[in-house]
Write an enzyme that holds these catalytic residues in place. Structure first.
Site, short mmCIF file in Angstrom:
data_model
loop_
_atom_site.label_atom_id
_atom_site.label_comp_id
_atom_site.label_asym_id
_atom_site.label_seq_id
_atom_site.Cartn_x
_atom_site.Cartn_y
_atom_site.Cartn_z
N GLN A 149 51.12 -9.97 -44.45
CA GLN A 149 52.57 -9.87 -44.62
C GLN A 149 53.27 -10.94 -43.78
O GLN A 149 54.48 -11.11 -43.89
CB GLN A 149 53.05 -8.49 -44.18
CG GLN A 149 52.48 -7.35 -45.00
CD GLN A 149 52.72 -6.00 -44.37
OE1 GLN A 149 51.80 -5.22 -44.19
NE2 GLN A 149 53.95 -5.70 -44.02
N HIS A 189 54.30 -11.97 -48.40
CA HIS A 189 55.74 -12.07 -48.11
C HIS A 189 56.19 -13.54 -48.10
O HIS A 189 57.26 -13.85 -47.58
CB HIS A 189 56.08 -11.39 -46.79
CG HIS A 189 56.04 -9.90 -46.88
ND1 HIS A 189 56.21 -9.07 -45.80
CD2 HIS A 189 55.87 -9.07 -47.96
CE1 HIS A 189 56.13 -7.80 -46.19
NE2 HIS A 189 55.92 -7.79 -47.50
N CYS A 217 64.45 -23.34 -55.19
CA CYS A 217 65.87 -23.31 -55.52
C CYS A 217 66.38 -21.87 -55.57
O CYS A 217 65.76 -21.01 -56.19
CB CYS A 217 66.10 -23.99 -56.87
SG CYS A 217 67.83 -23.94 -57.42
N CYS A 277 70.15 -28.89 -59.75
CA CYS A 277 71.36 -28.11 -60.08
C CYS A 277 72.41 -28.13 -58.98
O CYS A 277 73.53 -27.66 -59.18
CB CYS A 277 70.99 -26.67 -60.41
SG CYS A 277 70.50 -25.69 -58.98
N GLY A 314 47.83 -4.08 -37.59
CA GLY A 314 49.10 -4.68 -37.19
C GLY A 314 50.23 -4.48 -38.16
O GLY A 314 51.20 -5.22 -38.15
N SER A 321 52.58 -1.24 -40.31
CA SER A 321 52.84 0.19 -40.46
C SER A 321 52.93 0.63 -41.91
O SER A 321 52.99 1.82 -42.20
CB SER A 321 54.14 0.56 -39.74
OG SER A 321 55.25 -0.09 -40.38
N GLU A 360 49.38 3.07 -33.29
CA GLU A 360 50.13 4.29 -33.57
C GLU A 360 49.92 4.73 -35.01
O GLU A 360 49.56 3.93 -35.87
CB GLU A 360 51.63 4.07 -33.34
CG GLU A 360 52.02 3.69 -31.92
CD GLU A 360 53.50 3.41 -31.79
OE1 GLU A 360 54.18 3.32 -32.84
OE2 GLU A 360 53.98 3.29 -30.66
#
Length: 278
Positions: free
Chosen positions: A109, A127, A135, A171, A210, A212, A238
């Protein structure tokens, strides 16, 4: 922990089908490199966008309204990433890839480029990444961020030349970072959505470290791996969304230790297994 990992790794190693070793990583992997995680008390959203909620600032909608402000923040992060160095977790994963070769896949990610800098190549950046732009109006494809566009301090303005380089030549709209924002959907072109899910389907084990599981595609990857019989190994300090997903499943191992320490154990198990089979 080691004995359970050995059993899982040995079993997957000997499988003929659905035998990939897949690793899914998130921001926690890069915290030892000095890069803040996103939502913690010292998180990057807190440090960089103190006047905005992440879900407001990190959107295509906000970019279209305030492109220079978002680019200032993106280039602040670029400088942060470039000043950071890959840590032991990144290097351990690269070494594991070297031993497993095409049976290894890494889904991350993170947009910080540290996995690549450590030597990982079988990599899906779901990600996006901070090396590329596209663009904001949807023209053509993805290109590299021009070298002239440098990382900045958070209060540095864009120069006229940088604005020119960040303008679409076709553009006239702003170019934007090739990353996933909160008001966007995963796709194959930018996020390798279907490639990552195909890897999950063919995995014998999915190691999660690493992260969640606060976003959709990482959870879908874990759900797909489970559906097709993979082991899920949750390596986080956790409990998290993945823990909730796997807590009642048989094919699971929950490890509450730092990822680096666990990766060292995984590497040694694979190394010894390779020796035994030579």
């Amino acid at each position: 922990m080691k004995q359970q990992l050995e059993e899982i790794i040995h079993q997957v190693y000997r499988k003929e089908k659905r035998n990939l070793f897949t690793f899914l990583t998130g921001a926690g992997i890069s915290s030892d490199s000095g890069i803040p995680t996103y939502r913690g008390i010292d998180g990057i959203w807190v440090k960089g966008t103190q006047f905005h909620k992440p879900e407001e600032f990190g959107t295509l909608r906000y970019f279209r309204q305030h492109p220079e402000e978002v680019w200032q923040y993106a280039l602040f992060r670029k400088k942060m990433f470039e000043n950071a160095a890959p840590n032991e977790s990144h290097f351990e994963l690269a070494e594991i890839e070297g031993m497993l070769k095409d049976r290894f896949h890494l889904v991350t990610q993170n947009i910080d480029n540290l996995h690549r800098r450590a030597g990982s190549t079988r990599l899906y950046e779901i990600h996006g990444n901070n090396r590329e732009i596209k663009c904001s109006n949807g023209c053509k494809g993805i290109i590299g961020l021009p070298e002239e566009v440098k990382g900045k301090n958070i209060d540095e303005d864009l120069t006229e030349r940088e604005i020119e380089l960040l303008t679409c030549p076709d553009c006239g709209h702003w170019m934007r970072p090739n990353i996933l924002w909160f008001d966007e959907y995963y796709d194959e072109k930018t996020n390798k959505k279907f490639s990552a899910l195909k890897v999950a389907k063919n995995s014998g084990v999915l190691f999660i470290a690493g992260t969640s599981g606060a976003t959709n595609l990482p959870l879908a990857i874990a759900e797909t791996a489970l559906k097709y019989g993979a082991y899920i190994v949750d390596i986080n300090t956790e409990d998290n969304h993945f823990t909730e997903l796997i807590k009642n499943k048989k094919n699971k191992l929950i490890i509450r230790e730092r990822s680096t320490e666990v990766f060292v154990v995984i590497k040694e198990i694979i190394k010894n297994l390779n020796k035994d089979l030579m």
